[in-house]
Design an enzyme around this catalytic site. Structure first.
Site, PDB file in Angstrom:
ATOM      1  CG  ASP A 189      -1.840   1.203   1.293  1.00  0.00           C
ATOM      2  OD1 ASP A 189      -1.847   1.989   0.328  1.00  0.00           O
ATOM      3  OD2 ASP A 189      -2.542   1.355   2.303  1.00  0.00           O
TER       4      ASP A 189
ATOM      5  CD  GLU B  97      36.387   9.979   1.808  1.00  0.00           C
ATOM      6  OE1 GLU B  97      36.468  10.893   2.670  1.00  0.00           O
ATOM      7  OE2 GLU B  97      37.188   9.876   0.861  1.00  0.00           O
TER       8      GLU B  97
ATOM      9  CD  GLU C 237      33.257  12.356   8.801  1.00  0.00           C
ATOM     10  OE1 GLU C 237      34.412  12.569   8.381  1.00  0.00           O
ATOM     11  OE2 GLU C 237      32.518  13.263   9.243  1.00  0.00           O
TER      12      GLU C 237
ATOM     13  CD  GLU D 173      36.733  11.766  10.662  1.00  0.00           C
ATOM     14  OE1 GLU D 173      37.018  12.836  11.239  1.00  0.00           O
ATOM     15  OE2 GLU D 173      37.174  11.465   9.543  1.00  0.00           O
TER      16      GLU D 173
ATOM     17  CD  GLU E 246      35.898   8.913   6.897  1.00  0.00           C
ATOM     18  OE1 GLU E 246      35.855  10.045   7.430  1.00  0.00           O
ATOM     19  OE2 GLU E 246      36.597   8.639   5.897  1.00  0.00           O
TER      20      GLU E 246
ATOM     21  CG  HIS F 250      34.232  14.164   2.476  1.00  0.00           C
ATOM     22  ND1 HIS F 250      35.473  14.158   3.053  1.00  0.00           N
ATOM     23  CD2 HIS F 250      33.549  15.166   3.076  1.00  0.00           C
ATOM     24  CE1 HIS F 250      35.543  15.110   3.961  1.00  0.00           C
ATOM     25  NE2 HIS F 250      34.378  15.726   4.001  1.00  0.00           N
TER      26      HIS F 250
ATOM     27  NE  ARG G 269      42.756  16.955   3.464  1.00  0.00           N
ATOM     28  CZ  ARG G 269      42.385  15.733   3.131  1.00  0.00           C
ATOM     29  NH1 ARG G 269      41.112  15.391   3.228  1.00  0.00           N
ATOM     30  NH2 ARG G 269      43.257  14.852   2.700  1.00  0.00           N
TER      31      ARG G 269
ATOM     32  CD  GLU H 142      37.033  14.438  -0.706  1.00  0.00           C
ATOM     33  OE1 GLU H 142      37.166  13.444   0.029  1.00  0.00           O
ATOM     34  OE2 GLU H 142      37.776  15.450  -0.617  1.00  0.00           O
TER      35      GLU H 142
ATOM     36  NE  ARG I 176      36.689  18.844   1.913  1.00  0.00           N
ATOM     37  CZ  ARG I 176      37.325  17.950   2.666  1.00  0.00           C
ATOM     38  NH1 ARG I 176      37.740  16.801   2.122  1.00  0.00           N
ATOM     39  NH2 ARG I 176      37.549  18.180   3.945  1.00  0.00           N
TER      40      ARG I 176
END
Length: 444
Positions: free
Chosen positions: A53, A132, A134, A189, A196, A245, A316, A333, A335
């Site tokens: 349903d 990746e 976490e 982490e 992670e 990421h 970063r 990547e 982030r």
């Protein structure tokens, strides 16, 4: 095309003494739902004849069009290794949702990703994704309710005795490997109680399935250790939040379409266009990659989460980073996504943005090599560095202005997702929060 056949699944179920099978799918918000059947119904299920349903699932259908079918992806058949085998094992199959007229349901997130992947295939590309994710491990209260008390005070890459979650993390990894995951790494982490686990890149649909599977496996194994696992992006004030990421690449056959050995960064023109698409649609995607009110408590300067719309191979602080890998490992990547995102919708809009960059030859802005967090407002303006939306309400407004991202979602999911987020925001903004009481109650 599935690698496994119907007969393969039936044979495996028999050999593994499977008694119950969970037919899994996700709703628009990415929450796993399931219909449980016994092994006696498995053949019927594999033929796509199990009905449910749809009106009982938020955002799926109206009452008058409620019946829907679950069509299993044979390749997702796996047994839950943590469940006791007494009385028979428990297995699962991830399903696509179909309407009664035999068409893929436009409100099924997995179907949305399939649609964008088909668009990429028509352009000659196959998308690969390496996530990746976490998460936090918290202690439970006396009544079994989750708390925000971490079970360790470990930090980045710590090990026991500082990392008291390592046994839980190990058992999560072992369970995932038994379910067919290729786990690349796992570690503590930055924040206390934060972990992670990275699994190897795979085709985009498998990667999205893996993220959805990873979340419920992590919660199940944590519960076995009397802990609560959460993928809430920012559960603790003043500590780093949890991100996810997303490493992305496009292949043409066996060749990585992002790689060019003659380029300074090893990137092809296709990769630069893809980055250009991600940058152009960053604001329009954010409601999908960061879908909760809490997501934006993570997206603030000072906690390693990206806030600024820029790209770089060397720092970063940028939204898009180019990891130091060449050849088949060349990738982009993104982030800002967090683990609360619906993995199917988030992957679909990222790919759609990148394909738009390729189709329209969107050049990315100049690479930013300086730490953006250390740049003055004037310097950021001079470099034309914009910021991600500051809350889910603003993010939804940007989504509604982005025709490319709206096309990826389709009208059904777009309307219901926006409606859900607007209700969520309205409830949040009209609540009186503890911070307000602490700040104002005694003063005024």
């Amino acid at each position: 095309m599935s690698k496994l056949t119907k007969e393969d699944v039936l044979q495996q179920a028999k050999e593994m003494n499977v008694k119950f099978i969970r037919l899994q799918f996700t709703d628009i918000l990415g929450i796993i739902k399931n219909v449980a059947i016994t092994v006696e119904q498995l053949e019927e299920a594999l033929d796509g004849e199990i009905m449910f349903d749809g009106s009982s699932i938020d955002g799926f259908t109206r009452i008058q069009e409620s019946d829907m079918y679950l069509k299993p992806d044979y390749d997702t058949f796996t047994v839950f290794p943590w469940r006791p085998k007494v009385g028979g094992a428990v297995a699962r199959l991830i399903c696509d949702v179909y309407t009664t007229d035999g068409k893929p349901f436009v409100g099924g997130p997995r179907n949305i990703l399939r649609k964008v992947l088909q668009e990429a295939e028509e352009m000659g590309y196959t998308m690969y994704v390496g996530p990746e994710p976490e998460f936090f491990l918290f202690e439970k209260g006396d009544n079994g309710e989750p708390t925000t008390i971490t079970n360790d005070q470990g930090g980045y890459f710590d090990l026991g005795p500082s990392d008291l979650g390592q046994d839980t993390r190990r058992d999560i990894v072992l369970a995932l490997e038994k379910m067919g995951f290729d786990v690349e790494a796992s570690h503590h982490e930055v924040a206390p109680g934060q972990h992670e686990i990275d699994f190897k890149y795979s085709d985009a649909l498998t990667a999205a399935d893996n993220i959805a599977t990873f979340r419920f496996v992590t919660k199940a194994i944590a519960n076995e250790h009397d802990l609560h696992a959460t993928f809430m992006p920012k559960p603790i004030f003043s500590e780093a939040g949890s991100g996810m990421h997303m490493n992305q690449s496009l292949f043409k056959g066996k060749e990585n379409a992002f790689y060019d050995p003659d380029d300074r960064l090893g990137l092809s023109q296709i990769a630069y266009y893809y980055i250009g698409g991600l940058i152009k649609h960053a604001k329009g995607m954010t409601a999908l990659t960061n879908p909760t009110i809490n997501s934006y408590k993570r997206l603030v300067p000072g906690y390693e989460a990206p806030v600024y719309i820029a790209w770089s191979a060397s720092n970063r602080s940028a939204l898009v980073r180019i990891p130091d890998a060449q050849g088949l490992g060349t990738r982009v990547e993104l982030r800002n996504p967090d683990p609360a995102a619906n993995p199917y919708l988030a992957t679909a809009v990222m790919l759609k943005a990148g394909l738009d960059g390729i189709k329209n030859k969107i050049e990315p802005p100049k690479e930013v090599v300086d730490n953006i967090y250390d740049m003055s407002e004037c310097a950021k303006e001079d470099a034309c560095i914009d910021s991600l939306p500051g809350d889910i309400n603003i993010a939804v407004q940007y989504l509604l202005r982005d025709e490319v991202i709206k096309e990826a979602l389709g009208e059904h999911i777009l309307n219901r997702f926006v409606e859900a987020k607007q209700i969520e925001w309205d409830v949040y903004r009209t609540q009186v929060h503890q911070w307000e009481l602490d700040q104002y109650l005694k003063i005024f």
